[in-house]
Motif scaffolding. Structure first.
Motif, PDB file in Angstrom:
ATOM      1  N   ASN A  43      -2.958   9.058   8.961  1.00 30.76           N
ATOM      2  CA  ASN A  43      -3.443   7.683   8.960  1.00 30.76           C
ATOM      3  C   ASN A  43      -4.596   7.459   7.984  1.00 30.76           C
ATOM      4  O   ASN A  43      -5.611   6.890   8.340  1.00 30.76           O
ATOM      5  N   VAL A  44      -4.424   7.939   6.772  1.00 33.88           N
ATOM      6  CA  VAL A  44      -5.457   7.737   5.739  1.00 33.88           C
ATOM      7  C   VAL A  44      -4.842   6.999   4.549  1.00 33.88           C
ATOM      8  O   VAL A  44      -3.632   7.032   4.323  1.00 33.88           O
ATOM      9  N   ALA A  45      -5.714   6.338   3.795  1.00 31.86           N
ATOM     10  CA  ALA A  45      -5.255   5.586   2.629  1.00 31.86           C
ATOM     11  C   ALA A  45      -5.025   6.496   1.434  1.00 31.86           C
ATOM     12  O   ALA A  45      -4.285   6.147   0.514  1.00 31.86           O
ATOM     13  N   SER A  46      -5.688   7.648   1.447  1.00 31.13           N
ATOM     14  CA  SER A  46      -5.488   8.635   0.381  1.00 31.13           C
ATOM     15  C   SER A  46      -5.943   9.987   0.915  1.00 31.13           C
ATOM     16  O   SER A  46      -6.650  10.071   1.919  1.00 31.13           O
ATOM     17  N   GLN A  47      -5.524  11.033   0.244  1.00 31.09           N
ATOM     18  CA  GLN A  47      -5.923  12.374   0.665  1.00 31.09           C
ATOM     19  C   GLN A  47      -6.350  13.151  -0.574  1.00 31.09           C
ATOM     20  O   GLN A  47      -5.558  13.332  -1.503  1.00 31.09           O
ATOM     21  N   ASP A  48      -7.618  13.592  -0.577  1.00 31.37           N
ATOM     22  CA  ASP A  48      -8.154  14.351  -1.708  1.00 31.37           C
ATOM     23  C   ASP A  48      -8.091  15.848  -1.414  1.00 31.37           C
ATOM     24  O   ASP A  48      -8.398  16.286  -0.290  1.00 31.37           O
TER      25      ASP A  48
ATOM     26  N   LEU B   7      -9.953  18.793  -3.034  1.00 36.76           N
ATOM     27  CA  LEU B   7     -10.993  19.076  -4.028  1.00 36.76           C
ATOM     28  C   LEU B   7     -11.171  20.576  -4.214  1.00 36.76           C
ATOM     29  O   LEU B   7     -11.047  21.357  -3.271  1.00 36.76           O
TER      30      LEU B   7
ATOM     31  N   ALA C 160       1.290   3.767  -2.834  1.00 37.46           N
ATOM     32  CA  ALA C 160       0.979   2.540  -3.566  1.00 37.46           C
ATOM     33  C   ALA C 160       0.350   1.522  -2.626  1.00 37.46           C
ATOM     34  O   ALA C 160      -0.533   0.759  -3.019  1.00 37.46           O
ATOM     35  N   SER C 161       0.794   1.531  -1.386  1.00 39.49           N
ATOM     36  CA  SER C 161       0.138   0.694  -0.379  1.00 39.49           C
ATOM     37  C   SER C 161       0.366   1.292   0.999  1.00 39.49           C
ATOM     38  O   SER C 161       1.354   1.995   1.219  1.00 39.49           O
ATOM     39  N   GLY C 162      -0.567   1.016   1.882  1.00 41.76           N
ATOM     40  CA  GLY C 162      -0.452   1.467   3.263  1.00 41.76           C
ATOM     41  C   GLY C 162      -1.036   2.848   3.488  1.00 41.76           C
ATOM     42  O   GLY C 162      -1.264   3.608   2.544  1.00 41.76           O
TER      43      GLY C 162
ATOM     44  N   HIS D 148      -6.398  -4.485   8.126  1.00 40.11           N
ATOM     45  CA  HIS D 148      -7.069  -3.192   7.904  1.00 40.11           C
ATOM     46  C   HIS D 148      -8.551  -3.436   7.624  1.00 40.11           C
ATOM     47  O   HIS D 148      -8.985  -3.362   6.476  1.00 40.11           O
TER      48      HIS D 148
ATOM     49  N   LEU E 237     -10.835   1.369   6.238  1.00 38.91           N
ATOM     50  CA  LEU E 237      -9.841   2.357   5.800  1.00 38.91           C
ATOM     51  C   LEU E 237     -10.509   3.723   5.670  1.00 38.91           C
ATOM     52  O   LEU E 237     -11.706   3.810   5.374  1.00 38.91           O
ATOM     53  N   ASN E 238      -9.729   4.727   5.892  1.00 35.88           N
ATOM     54  CA  ASN E 238     -10.236   6.096   5.764  1.00 35.88           C
ATOM     55  C   ASN E 238      -9.509   6.822   4.653  1.00 35.88           C
ATOM     56  O   ASN E 238      -8.391   6.468   4.285  1.00 35.88           O
ATOM     57  N   LYS E 239     -10.150   7.870   4.161  1.00 35.31           N
ATOM     58  CA  LYS E 239      -9.476   8.779   3.231  1.00 35.31           C
ATOM     59  C   LYS E 239      -9.700  10.206   3.721  1.00 35.31           C
ATOM     60  O   LYS E 239     -10.706  10.500   4.388  1.00 35.31           O
ATOM     61  N   GLY E 240      -8.775  11.048   3.405  1.00 31.49           N
ATOM     62  CA  GLY E 240      -8.947  12.466   3.720  1.00 31.49           C
ATOM     63  C   GLY E 240      -9.579  13.164   2.527  1.00 31.49           C
ATOM     64  O   GLY E 240      -9.194  12.927   1.392  1.00 31.49           O
ATOM     65  N   VAL E 241     -10.553  14.005   2.797  1.00 29.58           N
ATOM     66  CA  VAL E 241     -11.167  14.828   1.744  1.00 29.58           C
ATOM     67  C   VAL E 241     -11.115  16.267   2.242  1.00 29.58           C
ATOM     68  O   VAL E 241     -11.875  16.649   3.126  1.00 29.58           O
TER      69      VAL E 241
ATOM     70  N   LEU F  49     -13.850   4.804   3.837  1.00 30.22           N
ATOM     71  CA  LEU F  49     -14.022   4.324   2.463  1.00 30.22           C
ATOM     72  C   LEU F  49     -15.276   3.471   2.360  1.00 30.22           C
ATOM     73  O   LEU F  49     -15.545   2.645   3.242  1.00 30.22           O
TER      74      LEU F  49
ATOM     75  N   THR G  33      -8.934  -0.265  -3.009  1.00 27.13           N
ATOM     76  CA  THR G  33      -7.700   0.108  -2.316  1.00 27.13           C
ATOM     77  C   THR G  33      -6.933  -1.128  -1.850  1.00 27.13           C
ATOM     78  O   THR G  33      -5.711  -1.228  -2.043  1.00 27.13           O
TER      79      THR G  33
ATOM     80  N   ARG H 284      -5.319  -2.783  -4.760  1.00 26.93           N
ATOM     81  CA  ARG H 284      -4.149  -2.021  -5.220  1.00 26.93           C
ATOM     82  C   ARG H 284      -2.968  -2.246  -4.271  1.00 26.93           C
ATOM     83  O   ARG H 284      -1.828  -2.432  -4.706  1.00 26.93           O
ATOM     84  N   TRP H 285      -3.264  -2.217  -2.970  1.00 27.23           N
ATOM     85  CA  TRP H 285      -2.207  -2.465  -1.988  1.00 27.23           C
ATOM     86  C   TRP H 285      -1.607  -3.868  -2.195  1.00 27.23           C
ATOM     87  O   TRP H 285      -0.391  -4.053  -2.109  1.00 27.23           O
TER      88      TRP H 285
ATOM     89  N   ALA I  21       0.706  -3.916  -5.098  1.00 29.42           N
ATOM     90  CA  ALA I  21       1.950  -3.201  -4.808  1.00 29.42           C
ATOM     91  C   ALA I  21       2.844  -4.017  -3.888  1.00 29.42           C
ATOM     92  O   ALA I  21       4.065  -4.107  -4.099  1.00 29.42           O
ATOM     93  N   GLU I  22       2.257  -4.606  -2.868  1.00 33.34           N
ATOM     94  CA  GLU I  22       3.079  -5.352  -1.909  1.00 33.34           C
ATOM     95  C   GLU I  22       3.629  -6.642  -2.523  1.00 33.34           C
ATOM     96  O   GLU I  22       4.775  -7.029  -2.254  1.00 33.34           O
TER      97      GLU I  22
ATOM     98  N   GLN J 273       6.450  -5.650  -4.679  1.00 31.75           N
ATOM     99  CA  GLN J 273       7.610  -5.289  -3.867  1.00 31.75           C
ATOM    100  C   GLN J 273       8.287  -6.547  -3.304  1.00 31.75           C
ATOM    101  O   GLN J 273       9.516  -6.655  -3.306  1.00 31.75           O
TER     102      GLN J 273
END
Lengths: 304, 80
Positions: free
Chosen positions: A145-150, A152, A288-290, B14, B17-21, B28, B36, B39-40, B43-44, B47
């Protein structure tokens, strides 16, 4: 008066008078008694004796305690309690030998015991040798459930080739399909914008349809379609090579669909490259989204 | 729907939003969030436009087949 050869006991001369015989016998007997006692000082069961520094006088050693052993103390025999005969002192110590018994302390976690003739004991703890061939796991990350995954600091000069294994990647709480992209980092976590060229083809499960999902971007390459939540998960390999010509990668991904809905099942064949030759240190996955979830494992391939 | 409306819609659905590092999940920051969401939205919208075009093309094709009085398979045969 005459004396005996060994112990010097006094004996009557050949010319001594008979009337002095009783006295002479008593004197001789006393001497024999004294000498015999001096040579046999033991008094108790188990006693031992040894020759003392005085001629013809032995010294008694009383019987020792259970478990004691006979040893030498100050030049004479003595009973002693056995002490720990090993050089071991600490958890994990190994009992080894150089020219005498020796202790080898436990090594660092994950190190292995290896032979080394240069060491006094012929042994040492050392990091396991990197296999001449095969894969070394660098990182394994499950994300959700993340918007991106880094990822590093996963690429270093250690390896010229890396394998990225993706599995179970899908959109979360999002309707419709999207695309999955990849971008790169330099340094600690600086986004690489030097240019990435890439493209990917999707071949449907029937083989009848080939769809281009290619991208041409400065900082992002599309690597697959990303299915709607619950409609399929992307899995497969990306092989990434860093050579003198820059970073190149090929991907072989596929969408693994819900068994009840195979409409979107497909295989993605693609590749991308950049002109960066040395300093790519990590990468980012992003739809690209979600939001999305999944798992990635990064391996280094031995250089030779 | 224009991009501004799409952004509003996405921000509503939303709010964060979170990101994984590596092994961590990080929220974020404002700039990352704005980038983000934008960009979404792009894209949407792309689409949705693609889907709308596909639907319009399908409708036009169907209308043309009706007008010609032939089926899709007959059209394929005609063009083969």
């Amino acid at each position: 008066m005459a004396t005996t050869t060994n112990y010097g006991w006094t004996t009557p001369d050949d010319t001594a008078l008979v009337k002095d015989g009783a006295s002479a016998i008593r004197t001789l007997g006393s001497s024999v008694d004294t000498t015999t006692k001096n040579l046999n000082p033991e008094t108790t069961l188990g006693d031992l004796s040894f020759r003392s520094s005085t001629s013809n006088v032995n010294t008694r050693i009383p019987i020792g305690s259970s478990g004691q052993h006979l040893t030498v103390v100050a030049g004479v025999p003595a009973w002693a309690t056995a002490s720990d005969q090993t050089p071991l002192t600490t958890k994990g110590d190994l009992f080894t030998f150089s020219t005498l018994d020796a202790r080898l302390p436990v090594g660092t976690n994950t190190h292995v015991l290896t032979a080394d003739s240069a060491e006094a004991t012929g042994l040492k703890w050392a990091a396991p040798a990197v296999s001449a061939s095969g894969l070394t796991l660098i990182s394994a990350v499950s994300f959700g459930n993340v918007a991106s995954q880094d990822f590093l600091s996963v690429f270093t000069s250690t390896y010229n080739n890396y394998l990225i294994v993706l599995s179970g990647i899908q959109r979360i709480n999002a309707a419709g399909a999207s695309t999955l992209g990849i971008s790169f980092f330099t340094g600690t976590n600086t986004a690489y914008t030097g240019g990435i060229l890439g493209g990917v083809l999707r071949i449907s499960h029937t083989g009848a349809a080939v769809t281009g999902y290619g991208s041409y971007a400065n900082s992002l390459a599309t690597i697959s379609r990303l299915e709607e939540d619950g409609q399929g998960r992307v899995a497969g390999l990306i092989q990434l090579s860093r050579g003198s010509g820059g970073l190149t990668a090929t991907s072989n991904l596929k969408s693994q669909n819900n068994p009840n809905d195979q409409t979107n099942m497909g295989t993605y064949v693609g590749g991308f490259n950049s002109s960066n030759t040395t300093s790519i240190t990590g990468f980012k996955l992003l739809p690209a989204s979600g939001n999305f979830d999944g798992e990635a494992r990064i391996y280094g391939l031995a250089n030779s | 729907m224009n991009k501004l409306d799409k952004i509003k819609e996405l921000k509503k659905s939303h709010p964060t939003l979170n990101k994984g590092v590596n092994d961590e999940v990080v929220k974020l920051d404002a700039d990352e969030y704005a980038e983000t969401i934008a960009r979404w939205a792009d894209a949407e919208l792309a689409q949705e436009a693609e889907i709308a075009k596909a639907e319009a093309d399908a409708s036009a094709k169907s209308a043309l087949l009706d007008k010609l009085g032939i089926t899709a398979d007959e059209a394929k045969l005609l063009l083969a």
